[in-house]
Design a protein around this motif. Sequence first.
Motif, PDB file in Angstrom:
ATOM      1  N   PRO A  69      23.141  -4.160   8.146  1.00 41.67           N
ATOM      2  CA  PRO A  69      22.487  -2.949   7.610  1.00 41.67           C
ATOM      3  C   PRO A  69      22.765  -2.704   6.133  1.00 41.67           C
ATOM      4  CG  PRO A  69      24.319  -2.361   9.042  1.00 41.67           C
ATOM      5  CD  PRO A  69      24.080  -3.826   9.231  1.00 41.67           C
ATOM      6  N   GLU A  70      23.987  -3.026   5.679  1.00 41.65           N
ATOM      7  CA  GLU A  70      24.316  -2.764   4.270  1.00 41.65           C
ATOM      8  C   GLU A  70      23.450  -3.608   3.345  1.00 41.65           C
ATOM      9  OE1 GLU A  70      27.863  -2.081   6.886  1.00 41.65           O
ATOM     10  OE2 GLU A  70      26.595  -3.826   6.498  1.00 41.65           O
ATOM     11  N   LEU A  71      23.275  -4.879   3.709  1.00 42.62           N
ATOM     12  CA  LEU A  71      22.460  -5.767   2.877  1.00 42.62           C
ATOM     13  C   LEU A  71      21.007  -5.298   2.850  1.00 42.62           C
ATOM     14  CD1 LEU A  71      22.145  -8.366   1.231  1.00 42.62           C
ATOM     15  CD2 LEU A  71      21.802  -9.596   3.375  1.00 42.62           C
ATOM     16  N   LEU A  72      20.453  -4.963   4.008  1.00 44.18           N
ATOM     17  CA  LEU A  72      19.064  -4.506   4.054  1.00 44.18           C
ATOM     18  C   LEU A  72      18.896  -3.185   3.302  1.00 44.18           C
ATOM     19  CD1 LEU A  72      17.827  -5.336   7.662  1.00 44.18           C
ATOM     20  CD2 LEU A  72      17.774  -6.734   5.600  1.00 44.18           C
ATOM     21  N   PHE A  73      19.887  -2.309   3.421  1.00 43.77           N
ATOM     22  CA  PHE A  73      19.806  -1.024   2.725  1.00 43.77           C
ATOM     23  C   PHE A  73      19.750  -1.228   1.216  1.00 43.77           C
ATOM     24  CE2 PHE A  73      22.130   2.912   1.190  1.00 43.77           C
ATOM     25  CZ  PHE A  73      21.023   3.744   1.306  1.00 43.77           C
ATOM     26  N   GLU A  74      20.597  -2.119   0.700  1.00 43.24           N
ATOM     27  CA  GLU A  74      20.587  -2.382  -0.739  1.00 43.24           C
ATOM     28  C   GLU A  74      19.247  -2.968  -1.183  1.00 43.24           C
ATOM     29  OE1 GLU A  74      23.054  -1.522  -2.955  1.00 43.24           O
ATOM     30  OE2 GLU A  74      23.846  -0.520  -1.185  1.00 43.24           O
ATOM     31  N   LYS A  75      18.712  -3.895  -0.407  1.00 44.85           N
ATOM     32  CA  LYS A  75      17.423  -4.503  -0.754  1.00 44.85           C
ATOM     33  C   LYS A  75      16.302  -3.462  -0.703  1.00 44.85           C
ATOM     34  CE  LYS A  75      18.542  -9.233   0.791  1.00 44.85           C
ATOM     35  NZ  LYS A  75      18.497  -9.837  -0.549  1.00 44.85           N
ATOM     36  N   LEU A  76      16.309  -2.633   0.327  1.00 45.06           N
ATOM     37  CA  LEU A  76      15.266  -1.617   0.455  1.00 45.06           C
ATOM     38  C   LEU A  76      15.366  -0.563  -0.644  1.00 45.06           C
ATOM     39  CD1 LEU A  76      15.290  -1.297   4.324  1.00 45.06           C
ATOM     40  CD2 LEU A  76      13.264  -1.807   2.954  1.00 45.06           C
ATOM     41  N   LEU A  77      16.580  -0.183  -0.993  1.00 47.45           N
ATOM     42  CA  LEU A  77      16.758   0.772  -2.092  1.00 47.45           C
ATOM     43  C   LEU A  77      16.186   0.224  -3.393  1.00 47.45           C
ATOM     44  CD1 LEU A  77      20.288   2.444  -1.847  1.00 47.45           C
ATOM     45  CD2 LEU A  77      18.061   3.521  -1.600  1.00 47.45           C
ATOM     46  N   HIS A  78      16.391  -1.080  -3.621  1.00 48.53           N
ATOM     47  CA  HIS A  78      15.863  -1.722  -4.826  1.00 48.53           C
ATOM     48  C   HIS A  78      14.334  -1.666  -4.830  1.00 48.53           C
ATOM     49  CE1 HIS A  78      16.528  -5.286  -7.827  1.00 48.53           C
ATOM     50  NE2 HIS A  78      15.970  -4.245  -8.382  1.00 48.53           N
ATOM     51  N   ILE A  79      13.729  -1.927  -3.679  1.00 48.62           N
ATOM     52  CA  ILE A  79      12.268  -1.878  -3.578  1.00 48.62           C
ATOM     53  C   ILE A  79      11.767  -0.452  -3.813  1.00 48.62           C
ATOM     54  CG2 ILE A  79      10.294  -2.191  -2.034  1.00 48.62           C
ATOM     55  CD1 ILE A  79      11.877  -4.408  -0.642  1.00 48.62           C
ATOM     56  N   VAL A  80      12.400   0.519  -3.147  1.00 54.16           N
ATOM     57  CA  VAL A  80      11.999   1.919  -3.311  1.00 54.16           C
ATOM     58  C   VAL A  80      12.144   2.357  -4.764  1.00 54.16           C
ATOM     59  CG1 VAL A  80      12.604   4.305  -2.715  1.00 54.16           C
ATOM     60  CG2 VAL A  80      12.484   2.581  -0.919  1.00 54.16           C
ATOM     61  N   GLY A  81      13.238   1.928  -5.411  1.00 54.48           N
ATOM     62  CA  GLY A  81      13.453   2.292  -6.813  1.00 54.48           C
ATOM     63  C   GLY A  81      12.380   1.726  -7.729  1.00 54.48           C
ATOM     64  N   GLN A  82      12.015   0.464  -7.528  1.00 53.79           N
ATOM     65  CA  GLN A  82      10.960  -0.153  -8.341  1.00 53.79           C
ATOM     66  C   GLN A  82       9.626   0.559  -8.124  1.00 53.79           C
ATOM     67  OE1 GLN A  82      10.967  -2.799 -10.577  1.00 53.79           O
ATOM     68  NE2 GLN A  82      13.188  -2.815 -10.492  1.00 53.79           N
ATOM     69  N   TRP A  83       9.328   0.887  -6.879  1.00 52.23           N
ATOM     70  CA  TRP A  83       8.065   1.551  -6.551  1.00 52.23           C
ATOM     71  C   TRP A  83       8.003   2.953  -7.162  1.00 52.23           C
ATOM     72  CZ3 TRP A  83       3.751  -0.403  -4.393  1.00 52.23           C
ATOM     73  CH2 TRP A  83       2.797   0.471  -3.873  1.00 52.23           C
ATOM     74  N   SER A  84       9.134   3.651  -7.153  1.00 49.04           N
ATOM     75  CA  SER A  84       9.184   5.018  -7.683  1.00 49.04           C
ATOM     76  C   SER A  84       9.132   5.039  -9.205  1.00 49.04           C
ATOM     77  CB  SER A  84      10.458   5.723  -7.204  1.00 49.04           C
ATOM     78  OG  SER A  84      10.502   5.792  -5.799  1.00 49.04           O
ATOM     79  N   PHE A 105       0.802  -1.208   0.000  1.00 47.92           N
ATOM     80  CA  PHE A 105       0.000   0.000   0.000  1.00 47.92           C
ATOM     81  C   PHE A 105       0.843   1.270   0.000  1.00 47.92           C
ATOM     82  CE2 PHE A 105      -2.312  -3.370   2.251  1.00 47.92           C
ATOM     83  CZ  PHE A 105      -3.420  -3.477   1.437  1.00 47.92           C
ATOM     84  N   GLU A 106       2.028   1.191   0.553  1.00 48.84           N
ATOM     85  CA  GLU A 106       2.865   2.392   0.643  1.00 48.84           C
ATOM     86  C   GLU A 106       4.324   1.985   0.792  1.00 48.84           C
ATOM     87  OE1 GLU A 106       3.408   6.447   3.390  1.00 48.84           O
ATOM     88  OE2 GLU A 106       2.177   4.788   4.130  1.00 48.84           O
ATOM     89  N   ILE A 107       5.183   2.669   0.061  1.00 47.62           N
ATOM     90  CA  ILE A 107       6.626   2.536   0.222  1.00 47.62           C
ATOM     91  C   ILE A 107       7.198   3.944   0.164  1.00 47.62           C
ATOM     92  CG2 ILE A 107       8.793   1.669  -0.745  1.00 47.62           C
ATOM     93  CD1 ILE A 107       7.259  -0.638  -1.983  1.00 47.62           C
ATOM     94  N   ARG A 108       7.963   4.311   1.172  1.00 45.70           N
ATOM     95  CA  ARG A 108       8.550   5.651   1.125  1.00 45.70           C
ATOM     96  C   ARG A 108       9.871   5.693   1.876  1.00 45.70           C
ATOM     97  NH1 ARG A 108       6.841   8.704   6.000  1.00 45.70           N
ATOM     98  NH2 ARG A 108       5.201   7.505   7.037  1.00 45.70           N
ATOM     99  N   GLN A 109      10.708   6.604   1.425  1.00 49.17           N
ATOM    100  CA  GLN A 109      11.971   6.896   2.110  1.00 49.17           C
ATOM    101  C   GLN A 109      11.936   8.363   2.486  1.00 49.17           C
ATOM    102  OE1 GLN A 109      15.562   6.356  -0.201  1.00 49.17           O
ATOM    103  NE2 GLN A 109      16.882   6.459   1.594  1.00 49.17           N
TER     104      GLN A 109
END
Length: 262
Positions: free
Chosen positions: A105-120, A5-9
């Motif tokens: 944290p580095e691994l989670l950050f990369e995964k989250l960035l990928h999700i945010v990028g796809q959503w954006s 429903f929502e993804i944001r940074q």
Amino acid sequence: MFNIFEIRQERGQIAGDRRMLGSECYTLVWVRFGQCTFDAKGRTFVCGKNELLLIPAGCPAAEIKGAGAIRDFMLIRFSPASPEATGLLPILSLRDPLRWATRMPELLFEKLLHIVGQWSDRSRYYTVMCSALLMELLVTVNREFDEGEKAPSAIQHVERMKQYIEEHYRTRITKLELGACIRVSPNYAASLFRSITGMTISEYVHMIRMRTAQFMLRHSQLSVQDISDYLGYSDPSFFNRTFKRTVGKLPSALIAERTRRE
């Protein structure tokens, strides 16, 4: 799979207000730096750097924003696409909010960035991709949670290896060097590094290089070839493939974005 429903940074200063999140879905928060505060189930959760917070569905929650503070965090609100999906991962069956300080944290950050990028970007099938990436992220978090706390000495060893990599990432780094760095056998160093970070030594080195590459592609006048050479890639085509796999775009796309801004 999941309905998202929502993804944001959010980065920067916090506005002084309170935002209700509702209870119809799960809320996953990861704090990169600063602090985030949430009210859930009659408790206040203050999450700091590298902490995760998973608020279960059915638990009314509110995000509390204090004036003047600076933070960087990512938030995903989602629900399982079917009741059966909830039983796939134990953390989705918890009734109380879960706060967890991640060791990777580095691994989670990369995964989250990928999700945010796809959503954006909203490219074709982006909702399916975001759902698949979210499942991968939650599996990673659940595995770490299952393993429990690691010994402080193991974490200190890995932090020293990370520091060594960040000082030498432009050169070839082997497990032999990292073993010598913390005075253990090469195989133990490699195994320990992966168990704590969730990444192999090679994956971590490429991640640091790709992060540097993104900055240089956006903020320098260097060509892709120059950046590839600087980061220690003798084969530009390998650099391009690694960048595309990690970032989701070719280096030339970031060069084009830079040119448009100019």
